[in-house]
Write a protein that holds these residues in place. Structure first.
Motif, PDB file in Angstrom:
ATOM      1  N   THR A  22      -7.208 -19.024  -0.610  1.00  0.00           N
ATOM      2  CA  THR A  22      -8.599 -18.963  -0.146  1.00  0.00           C
ATOM      3  C   THR A  22      -9.185 -20.360   0.007  1.00  0.00           C
ATOM      4  O   THR A  22      -9.788 -20.676   1.042  1.00  0.00           O
ATOM      5  CB  THR A  22      -9.436 -18.121  -1.129  1.00  0.00           C
ATOM      6  OG1 THR A  22      -8.727 -16.913  -1.410  1.00  0.00           O
ATOM      7  CG2 THR A  22     -10.790 -17.780  -0.537  1.00  0.00           C
ATOM      8  N   HIS A  72     -14.309  -9.573  -2.565  1.00  0.00           N
ATOM      9  CA  HIS A  72     -13.584 -10.704  -1.948  1.00  0.00           C
ATOM     10  C   HIS A  72     -13.573 -10.391  -0.438  1.00  0.00           C
ATOM     11  O   HIS A  72     -12.566  -9.967   0.118  1.00  0.00           O
ATOM     12  CB  HIS A  72     -12.176 -10.784  -2.526  1.00  0.00           C
ATOM     13  CG  HIS A  72     -11.421 -12.049  -2.206  1.00  0.00           C
ATOM     14  ND1 HIS A  72     -11.845 -12.979  -1.280  1.00  0.00           N
ATOM     15  CD2 HIS A  72     -10.247 -12.520  -2.693  1.00  0.00           C
ATOM     16  CE1 HIS A  72     -10.968 -13.976  -1.226  1.00  0.00           C
ATOM     17  NE2 HIS A  72      -9.997 -13.722  -2.065  1.00  0.00           N
ATOM     18  N   GLN A  74     -10.972 -11.725   2.151  1.00  0.00           N
ATOM     19  CA  GLN A  74      -9.626 -11.170   1.956  1.00  0.00           C
ATOM     20  C   GLN A  74      -9.531  -9.808   2.653  1.00  0.00           C
ATOM     21  O   GLN A  74      -8.544  -9.519   3.353  1.00  0.00           O
ATOM     22  CB  GLN A  74      -9.314 -11.021   0.463  1.00  0.00           C
ATOM     23  CG  GLN A  74      -7.946 -10.412   0.174  1.00  0.00           C
ATOM     24  CD  GLN A  74      -6.789 -11.320   0.566  1.00  0.00           C
ATOM     25  OE1 GLN A  74      -6.807 -12.494   0.241  1.00  0.00           O
ATOM     26  NE2 GLN A  74      -5.781 -10.782   1.248  1.00  0.00           N
ATOM     27  N   VAL A 119     -10.335  -7.418  -4.509  1.00  0.00           N
ATOM     28  CA  VAL A 119      -9.696  -7.177  -3.210  1.00  0.00           C
ATOM     29  C   VAL A 119      -9.711  -5.677  -2.909  1.00  0.00           C
ATOM     30  O   VAL A 119     -10.020  -5.250  -1.791  1.00  0.00           O
ATOM     31  CB  VAL A 119      -8.236  -7.704  -3.224  1.00  0.00           C
ATOM     32  CG1 VAL A 119      -7.506  -7.334  -1.938  1.00  0.00           C
ATOM     33  CG2 VAL A 119      -8.217  -9.211  -3.433  1.00  0.00           C
ATOM     34  N   PRO A 147      -2.197  -9.437  -1.337  1.00  0.00           N
ATOM     35  CA  PRO A 147      -3.128 -10.552  -1.092  1.00  0.00           C
ATOM     36  C   PRO A 147      -2.642 -11.875  -1.664  1.00  0.00           C
ATOM     37  O   PRO A 147      -3.107 -12.934  -1.261  1.00  0.00           O
ATOM     38  CB  PRO A 147      -4.412 -10.087  -1.796  1.00  0.00           C
ATOM     39  CG  PRO A 147      -3.950  -9.126  -2.850  1.00  0.00           C
ATOM     40  CD  PRO A 147      -2.718  -8.461  -2.284  1.00  0.00           C
ATOM     41  N   GLY A 185      -5.660 -15.409   7.283  1.00  0.00           N
ATOM     42  CA  GLY A 185      -6.701 -15.917   6.385  1.00  0.00           C
ATOM     43  C   GLY A 185      -7.465 -17.082   6.994  1.00  0.00           C
ATOM     44  O   GLY A 185      -8.693 -17.158   6.898  1.00  0.00           O
TER      45      GLY A 185
END
Ligand code: CP
Length: 302
Positions: free
Chosen positions: A52, A129, A132, A163, A256, A284
């Motif tokens: 991230t 999140h 995600q 997530v 993830p 991402g």
């Protein structure tokens, strides 16, 4: 951008469409855009991150922003400065966007109330999140051409997973049927109230699944609660070739990250032909570019 909750179906589709365009930009030799030229983006991560944080940094730089990664480990947080004082201090430096990850649910919203710039939630406790979930949806949509009507099985430590929560909201809004599979000790009370089907058996829960989304066993959040033995957990809930065969023959496998190989997923499945895990990482960057571009439209003087 504090969560998937609160976004309309149209917002979600617009962000995914913008992310599709960002994939094309990211695949060019010359990747730079000027959308955020002159803008300052601060990445403020109170919890560890590989995917991230680095993808938000790359996304911001591809859009022309000046990106500052604040090193929380060597900041005055270590001397006892509070989250709010940290936020007020950074706000005085006039950033345009702050990306925040924090171990407490609700901390990002609290910080957003103390600053004048845009704030993006990069994961808050077990709450949400959002980027995600968007990158997961983008990965599925690009591979399957749709999300509507697909059966998505989210498996493992649902209790501690932000997530899972963001994906449940997003995927259902986009028309998927979502199942949650895990040991009863790792399924949140009232999970069925979110509209998902709940299973404690991988064989039953994976039957007919199009997408299998594995989750990490978040042992760092299990202070005081039941911690399963790794061997037992893998035997009943780890995704190996045998359990994968319970799903549709062309089912796709997602995670993830970070993965714990041999705990929630076997290496041959993680690296196998049905795995989308590396594609998720590429998506991402695209999704984070889309989110930053969408926010840029609301920045002063845009
Ligand atoms: N999926 C995810 O949030 O990974 P990181 O913790 O590495 O950012």
């Amino acid at each position: 951008m504090l969560g998937i909750e609160g976004l309309s179906r149209l917002d979600m589709q617009l962000l995914l469409d913008m992310a599709d365009e960002a994939v094309e930009v990211s695949r060019q030799v010359e990747k730079k855009k000027t959308t955020l030229r002159g803008r300052t983006q601060v990445n403020l991560f109170f919890e560890p991150s590989t995917r991230t944080q680095s993808s938000f940094e790359i996304a911001g730089k591809r859009l022309g922003a000046d990106v500052m990664n604040m090193s929380v480990g060597s900041s005055s947080v270590k001397k006892g400065e509070t989250l709010i004082d940290t936020a007020i201090t950074l706000n005085a430096m006039r950033p345009d966007i702050i990306i925040v990850r924090h171990h407490q649910a609700g901390a990002v919203k609290l910080l957003a109330q103390k600053v004048e710039c845009s704030v993006v939630n990069a994961g808050d406790g077990a709450h949400e999140h959002p980027t995600q979930a968007l990158l997961d949806a983008l990965t599925i949509r690009r591979r399957r051409g749709r999300i509507e009507g697909l059966v998505v099985a989210i498996c493992g430590d649902i209790l501690h997973s932000r997530v899972a929560r963001s994906n449940i909201i997003l995927l259902q809004a986009l028309g998927a049927r979502v199942r949650c599979i895990g040991p009863s000790t790792l399924l949140p009370a009232g999970i069925a109230g979110l509209g998902v089907e709940v299973f404690t058996s991988m064989r039953e829960g994976l039957a007919g699944a199009d997408i299998i989304m594995m989750l990490r066993l978040q042992r760092e959040r299990m202070n005081g609660s039941f911690v399963p033995s790794v061997k037992e957990y893998f035997r009943f809930f780890g995704l190996d070739e045998e359990k994968l065969s319970y799903a549709k023959p062309d089912a796709l496998v997602m995670h993830p990250g970070p993965m714990n190989r041999g705990v929630e997923i076997a290496s041959d499945v993680a690296d196998g032909a049905q795995s989308l895990i590396r594609e998720q990482v590429e998506m991402g960057v695209a999704v984070r570019m889309a989110v930053l571009e969408a926010l840029a439209r609301h920045l002063p003087n845009s």
